[in-house]
Design a protein around this motif. Structure first.
Motif, PDB file in Angstrom:
ATOM      1  N   VAL A 132       0.903  -1.510   0.085  1.00 42.58           N
ATOM      2  CA  VAL A 132      -0.341   0.109  -0.236  1.00 42.58           C
ATOM      3  C   VAL A 132       0.631   1.364  -0.384  1.00 42.58           C
ATOM      4  N   LYS A 133       0.964   1.944  -0.838  1.00 39.82           N
ATOM      5  CA  LYS A 133       1.773   3.761  -0.721  1.00 39.82           C
ATOM      6  C   LYS A 133       0.565   5.098  -0.702  1.00 39.82           C
ATOM      7  N   MET A 134       0.349   5.674   0.390  1.00 45.50           N
ATOM      8  CA  MET A 134      -0.186   6.916   0.102  1.00 45.50           C
ATOM      9  C   MET A 134       0.214   7.792  -0.510  1.00 45.50           C
ATOM     10  N   LEU A 135      -1.164   8.363  -1.597  1.00 47.80           N
ATOM     11  CA  LEU A 135      -1.003   9.365  -2.466  1.00 47.80           C
ATOM     12  C   LEU A 135      -1.596  10.615  -1.866  1.00 47.80           C
ATOM     13  N   SER A 136      -1.084  11.660  -2.556  1.00 50.68           N
ATOM     14  CA  SER A 136      -1.400  12.636  -2.600  1.00 50.68           C
ATOM     15  C   SER A 136      -1.851  13.378  -3.600  1.00 50.68           C
ATOM     16  N   GLU A 137      -1.953  14.878  -3.813  1.00 48.49           N
ATOM     17  CA  GLU A 137      -1.803  15.363  -5.263  1.00 48.49           C
ATOM     18  C   GLU A 137      -1.130  15.245  -5.614  1.00 48.49           C
ATOM     19  N   GLU A 138       0.163  15.579  -5.054  1.00 48.18           N
ATOM     20  CA  GLU A 138       1.074  15.165  -6.211  1.00 48.18           C
ATOM     21  C   GLU A 138       1.918  13.932  -7.130  1.00 48.18           C
ATOM     22  N   ASN A 139       0.901  12.927  -6.557  1.00 50.65           N
ATOM     23  CA  ASN A 139       0.843  11.576  -7.494  1.00 50.65           C
ATOM     24  C   ASN A 139      -0.006  11.350  -8.304  1.00 50.65           C
ATOM     25  N   LEU A 140      -0.839  12.440  -8.628  1.00 48.42           N
ATOM     26  CA  LEU A 140      -2.438  12.507  -9.910  1.00 48.42           C
ATOM     27  C   LEU A 140      -1.988  12.520 -10.916  1.00 48.42           C
ATOM     28  N   SER A 141      -0.843  11.172 -11.832  1.00 54.34           N
ATOM     29  CA  SER A 141      -0.698  11.627 -12.818  1.00 54.34           C
ATOM     30  C   SER A 141      -0.775  10.360 -13.839  1.00 54.34           C
ATOM     31  N   THR A 185     -12.096  15.753  -7.603  1.00 50.80           N
ATOM     32  CA  THR A 185     -12.863  16.740  -8.313  1.00 50.80           C
ATOM     33  C   THR A 185     -12.321  17.049  -9.378  1.00 50.80           C
ATOM     34  N   ASN A 186     -10.806  18.232  -9.005  1.00 50.21           N
ATOM     35  CA  ASN A 186     -10.134  18.281 -10.469  1.00 50.21           C
ATOM     36  C   ASN A 186      -9.561  17.714 -11.346  1.00 50.21           C
ATOM     37  N   TYR A 187      -9.243  16.260 -10.579  1.00 50.45           N
ATOM     38  CA  TYR A 187      -8.402  15.270 -10.913  1.00 50.45           C
ATOM     39  C   TYR A 187      -8.931  14.136 -11.416  1.00 50.45           C
ATOM     40  N   ASN A 188     -10.577  14.190 -11.092  1.00 50.90           N
ATOM     41  CA  ASN A 188     -11.425  13.403 -11.763  1.00 50.90           C
ATOM     42  C   ASN A 188     -11.675  12.266 -13.053  1.00 50.90           C
ATOM     43  N   GLU A 189     -11.163  13.537 -14.101  1.00 48.29           N
ATOM     44  CA  GLU A 189     -11.195  12.935 -15.153  1.00 48.29           C
ATOM     45  C   GLU A 189      -9.788  12.430 -15.914  1.00 48.29           C
ATOM     46  N   VAL A 190      -8.574  12.735 -14.118  1.00 50.16           N
ATOM     47  CA  VAL A 190      -6.720  11.794 -14.834  1.00 50.16           C
ATOM     48  C   VAL A 190      -7.637  10.288 -13.930  1.00 50.16           C
ATOM     49  N   LEU A 191      -8.174  10.363 -12.433  1.00 45.13           N
ATOM     50  CA  LEU A 191      -8.148   9.130 -12.480  1.00 45.13           C
ATOM     51  C   LEU A 191      -9.470   8.443 -13.159  1.00 45.13           C
ATOM     52  N   SER A 192     -10.615   8.926 -14.204  1.00 44.36           N
ATOM     53  CA  SER A 192     -11.623   8.360 -15.128  1.00 44.36           C
ATOM     54  C   SER A 192     -10.799   7.257 -15.727  1.00 44.36           C
ATOM     55  N   LYS A 193      -9.208   8.137 -16.931  1.00 45.64           N
ATOM     56  CA  LYS A 193      -8.839   7.896 -17.276  1.00 45.64           C
ATOM     57  C   LYS A 193      -7.699   6.721 -16.636  1.00 45.64           C
ATOM     58  N   ASN A 211     -18.080  24.880  -2.205  1.00 46.71           N
ATOM     59  CA  ASN A 211     -19.750  25.458  -2.822  1.00 46.71           C
ATOM     60  C   ASN A 211     -20.172  24.716  -3.915  1.00 46.71           C
ATOM     61  N   LYS A 212     -18.494  22.912  -4.797  1.00 50.45           N
ATOM     62  CA  LYS A 212     -18.422  23.271  -5.584  1.00 50.45           C
ATOM     63  C   LYS A 212     -19.036  21.391  -5.969  1.00 50.45           C
ATOM     64  N   ARG A 213     -19.992  21.067  -6.567  1.00 49.55           N
ATOM     65  CA  ARG A 213     -20.385  19.952  -6.805  1.00 49.55           C
ATOM     66  C   ARG A 213     -19.486  18.654  -6.977  1.00 49.55           C
ATOM     67  N   ILE A 214     -19.978  17.671  -6.516  1.00 50.55           N
ATOM     68  CA  ILE A 214     -17.873  17.042  -6.456  1.00 50.55           C
ATOM     69  C   ILE A 214     -18.744  16.327  -8.247  1.00 50.55           C
ATOM     70  N   LYS A 215     -17.734  15.816  -8.368  1.00 53.78           N
ATOM     71  CA  LYS A 215     -17.210  14.877  -9.445  1.00 53.78           C
ATOM     72  C   LYS A 215     -16.553  14.126  -8.932  1.00 53.78           C
ATOM     73  N   LEU A 216     -16.837  12.230  -9.301  1.00 55.34           N
ATOM     74  CA  LEU A 216     -16.659  11.823  -9.335  1.00 55.34           C
ATOM     75  C   LEU A 216     -17.229  10.161 -10.229  1.00 55.34           C
ATOM     76  N   GLY A 217     -15.688   9.767 -10.616  1.00 55.96           N
ATOM     77  CA  GLY A 217     -15.965   8.259 -11.315  1.00 55.96           C
ATOM     78  C   GLY A 217     -16.770   8.865 -12.507  1.00 55.96           C
ATOM     79  N   PRO A 218     -16.583   8.162 -14.085  1.00 54.23           N
ATOM     80  CA  PRO A 218     -16.543   8.070 -15.237  1.00 54.23           C
ATOM     81  C   PRO A 218     -17.888   8.748 -15.292  1.00 54.23           C
ATOM     82  N   TYR A 219     -18.804   8.029 -14.954  1.00 50.30           N
ATOM     83  CA  TYR A 219     -20.728   8.248 -15.048  1.00 50.30           C
ATOM     84  C   TYR A 219     -20.933   8.798 -13.959  1.00 50.30           C
TER      85      TYR A 219
END
Length: 830
Positions: free
Chosen positions: A644-653, A677-685, A705-713
């Motif tokens: 298990v490796k703990m991830l942060s924003e810097e690891n989301l590529s 939410t900002n990296y949802n497209e990366v996670l979906s990829k 104040n932002k709607r969550i983006k989570l998952g491909p659909y």
């Protein structure tokens, strides 16, 4: 601190004039305006008890209005300590979370000026009915606790936060109202709980009980025909409105993510009468809230008014002679609740006007039974009043000094003090005995209601001021200067001489393999003899003798025993217990919880662990984990053999994520981190390229104040869609789905032994690409299928999991481990 002694009321005195900001906090600097406000409070003899179910149920804008505008004695009685809630700031659950939320309530009370009390009820998790809550709590016992507090506190007005029906939105909420209403009547009945009278209480009839109606959560229970009042005023002496104070107090509930703005402007509160005659002009209609309620009190009011008129803001010490005269006058009044309360308030005012600083501190954070430690008794009289230090007492230590106190002169007495070998360790009183399902086992009636333990040691200074002796009590505290935070005060902790516990909560045998069970023995007193222990409870394992592992560090050592499964029965859990060879060894270990917004918490976890015999196949080797609100799922993954490796924003590529067979999001991670939410497209990829993304539950559909983006659909969750019965029947809607078959066949047995609940914050609307393999429901409700939503996407899979694996895995539930392995192994397209 005992209910029947003056010390009890002393420690519950208003924080403006108390010697320390709770006994584990930095001493409070009392300004002249603080003193003046408390002088005004001397003329107010009215009290309000607010009742609800949990920490953060209280009305934080209303309590400071009662305590600091109306100057009523104000208390909040929370039936539970919030143990079964969720934790936004760490991984603590259960009683550990209850310890945190207890201190968060006390931190809020130090801001709003109210007092804090609890019943013995344990928060066992979300409940959909008052009937369930009352049954699990043992209604009669919790009712007796509330009656006890009413008889102790003697409120003129009782206010509930919730109604006793479904509008409360939670079974605990409704139950708190039902109990409060019954207690309102029972407290006045000498035939109800008469065993309490031996402890000095008497029947008490409050004038009325009201429901503080509300407009939140989409439920407006207020109406213009209800009694209402504006509580949003501004207090010039404090420089804040009550909405501002309420926002600050609310923000102390950090574990619940309850940060709130400081509100300004009008704020109306509405009330419906539940018992007694309805108020028409004021909450206290028909209640005498001045000195006339005590025979002979009229003359006291004259004295107080004279002090107020002659008070000098730049010279508060000029009021001390008159305050001493007032103290003597109050002391001549008939004994009773208000007489004793006002005596203590007056003494605190005398101390504050004299600028008399007293403390008792040590440079040691912990001391051990039988140990020696140094205590520094310190006193400084910083204003010119006639005062003399006569005596300092701490248990058996007693020194008579008879020392005139010079202006702004430090008086320090250092004493080496030995802790008795049978001194009680610093275990919170409600954890001294194992709890039942829904109630703590508290065997001392005088402890019921208290927010926390008495200090381990209390110093008593006898100081003569203007010819009158006063006993000034101060806890012995650990005092330290932190290079970044400055001077800090914390509770002094008493440790046992020796403690023993298992090294972790769960020991896992995978597929018949032997497992090493480690026991840690810590000798807090190095002079104690070497201690051995044995392990009990493993019926279906062959156990080898405990063998010491290495030499340990200092007085600590680790012993290891190897357990090999004997039984063909797999996916079983056995509870291990520890049997120390000596009776004086604590069968448990020290746990410390530390957050900056509350005092450091120390308690002693009982020595127990789970031994699991699991038949689990795993697929994949490497899992990335993004921590959310805090959970122990990564440890369970490691027990299953994953790296298990703990991830942060810097690891989301895309490049970095490609190394993982699966990526898991911790509980509520998407509610905490906007970057997800900002990296949802990366996670979906990542999913499209063949990864499995598993998201544990989110509490709402937004982050900030932002709607969550989570998952491909797209999908949405409902805060009201949850299954709270941990033994609710689970139906397999898609029995052939891979999550129920690969690589482990999931059966009904895998849902046995679950704790607290099944599922929370389930999917209520979802894109057609998602499938829902499971269905379940609470008694009397429709079936829901949103506990698990899965969709393939490209070569990989996305799963939203509201099944509460984060509770089941630490509890050692075998089926939770098997489900987790199947989620990681969701089949990927070539």
């Amino acid at each position: 601190m005992r209910f029947q002694t003056k010390a009890f009321w002393l420690l519950f005195a208003m924080f403006w004039i108390s010697g320390t900001d709770a006994y584990s906090q930095t001493p409070v600097a009392n300004s002249s305006t603080d003193i003046y406000l408390q002088l005004k409070k001397l003329n107010v003899l009215g009290s309000v008890l607010y009742v609800a179910a949990h920490p953060d149920d209280e009305n934080n804008g209303f309590l400071p209005y009662l305590a600091k505008e109306k100057l009523y004695r104000t208390g909040y009685l929370s039936l539970t300590r919030g143990d079964g809630g969720q934790n936004l700031i760490g991984s603590e659950q259960g009683i550990e979370l209850g310890l945190i939320r207890t201190q968060e309530l006390l931190a809020a009370r130090r801001i709003d000026g109210a007092e804090q009390y609890f019943s013995r009820a344990y928060e066992f998790g979300f409940s959909k009915s008052a009937e369930e809550a009352l049954r699990i709590w043992n209604k009669e016992k919790i009712l007796s606790d509330v009656v006890w507090m009413i008889r102790r506190f003697q409120p003129d007005i009782i206010i509930t936060r919730f109604p006793g029906d479904a509008r409360a939105g939670h079974g605990h909420h409704a139950a708190s109202s039902i109990i409060a209403q019954e207690a309102y009547t029972a407290a006045a009945d000498p035939k109800r709980f008469p065993e309490q009278f031996q402890y000095g209480v008497q029947p008490w009839q409050a004038k009325r009980i009201l429901w503080n109606t509300f407009n939140f959560g989409g439920n407006n229970t207020t109406s213009n025909d209800q009694f209402k009042m504006d509580v949003g005023g501004y207090n010039a002496l404090l420089g804040k409105s009550y909405g501002e104070l309420g926002g600050e107090a609310r923000t102390m509930h950090k574990s619940q993510g309850e940060g709130r703005p400081r509100r300004r402007g009008q704020v109306y509160e509405f009330f419906q009468t539940l018992g007694g005659d309805a108020p028409k002009n004021d909450l206290m209609d028909g209640v005498v809230t001045g000195w006339k309620r005590i025979p002979g009190g009229e003359q006291v009011e004259v004295l107080v008014n004279t002090i107020l008129t002659q008070y000098q803001f730049e010279k508060p010490e000029a009021s001390v002679p008159a305050l001493v005269q007032l103290y003597r006058a109050i002391k001549k009044l008939p004994e009773g609740n208000w007489r004793d309360k006002k005596l203590e308030e007056t003494q605190q005012l005398i101390e504050a006007c004299s600028a008399l600083f007293t403390e008792a501190t040590t440079a040691q954070e912990t001391v051990v039974q039988g140990d020696l430690f140094n205590i520094s008794f310190f006193l400084n009289k910083r204003r010119e009043v006639n005062a003399r230090l006569k005596q300092v007492v701490l248990e058996k230590f007693d020194t008579t000094v008879n020392l005139p106190l010079a202006l702004n002169n430090n008086v320090t007495i250092n004493k080496m003090y030995r802790v008795s070998s049978d001194k009680k360790i610093s275990q919170p009183y409600w954890l001294e005995h194992p709890k039942a399902e829904g109630i703590f086992d508290v065997r001392d009636q005088l402890l019921i209601g208290k927010a926390e333990n008495d200090p381990a040691y209390e110093a008593v200074y006898t100081v003569e001021i203007e010819g009158q002796d006063f006993e000034i009590r101060r806890p012995v505290q650990y005092k330290v200067v932190d290079p970044a935070k400055g001077e800090l005060y914390q509770p002094l902790v008493i440790l046992p001489a020796v403690e023993a516990n298992f090294s972790k909560e769960n020991f896992v045998s995978l597929n018949g393999s032997p497992v090493k069970v480690a026991v840690q023995i810590k000798q807090n007193d190095p002079q104690t003899e070497q201690i051995e222990a044995d392990i009990a409870g493993a019926k279906f394992f062959k156990q080898e003798p405990l063998v010491r592992k290495g030499q340990g560090s200092g007085a600590n050592k680790e012993m290891v025993s190897v357990f090999t499964p004997l039984s063909k029965l797999q996916n079983q859990k056995e509870e291990l217990t520890l049997v120390p060879a000596k009776a004086h060894v604590l069968n448990g270990s020290t746990r410390v919880i530390s957050y900056d917004h509350i005092p450091t918490i120390t308690y002693f976890a009982p020595a127990k662990a789970n031994l699991l015999n699991l038949n689990i196949k795993t697929v994949g080797k490497k899992v990335g984990y993004i921590v959310g609100a805090g959970d122990k799922v990564p440890q369970a993954l490691e027990q299953l053999g994953y790296e298990v490796k703990m991830l942060s924003e810097e690891n989301l590529s895309i490049e970095q994520l490609a190394q993982f067979d699966a990526v898991m999001l911790g509980i509520r991670a998407s509610n905490i981190y906007e970057f997800l939410t900002n990296y949802n497209e990366v996670l979906s990829k990542y999913v499209e390229n063949g990864g499995n993304l598993i998201a544990q539950y989110v509490k709402s559909n937004t982050v900030g104040n932002k709607r969550i983006k989570l998952g491909p659909y797209p999908f949405s969750i409902s805060s009201g869609s949850r299954v709270t019965e941990e033994d609710a029947q689970v139906s397999f809607l898609l029995p052939e789905h891979p999550v129920l078959n690969y690589p482990n066949k999931i059966t009904e047995k895998d849902f046995e032994g679950w704790v607290q609940e099944r599922s929370t914050y389930q999917v209520d609307q979802a894109d057609p690409h998602y499938v829902m393999p499971l269905a379940m429901h609470d008694t009397g409700e429709k079936q829901s299928n949103g506990s698990l939503a899965i969709t393939p996407y490209g070569k990989g899979n996305f799963a939203y999991v509201s099944l509460v694996l984060f509770r089941q895995l630490p509890a050692g539930v075998p089926g939770a481990y098997r489900l987790l392995a199947n989620l990681i192994a969701l089949p990927k397209k070539p």
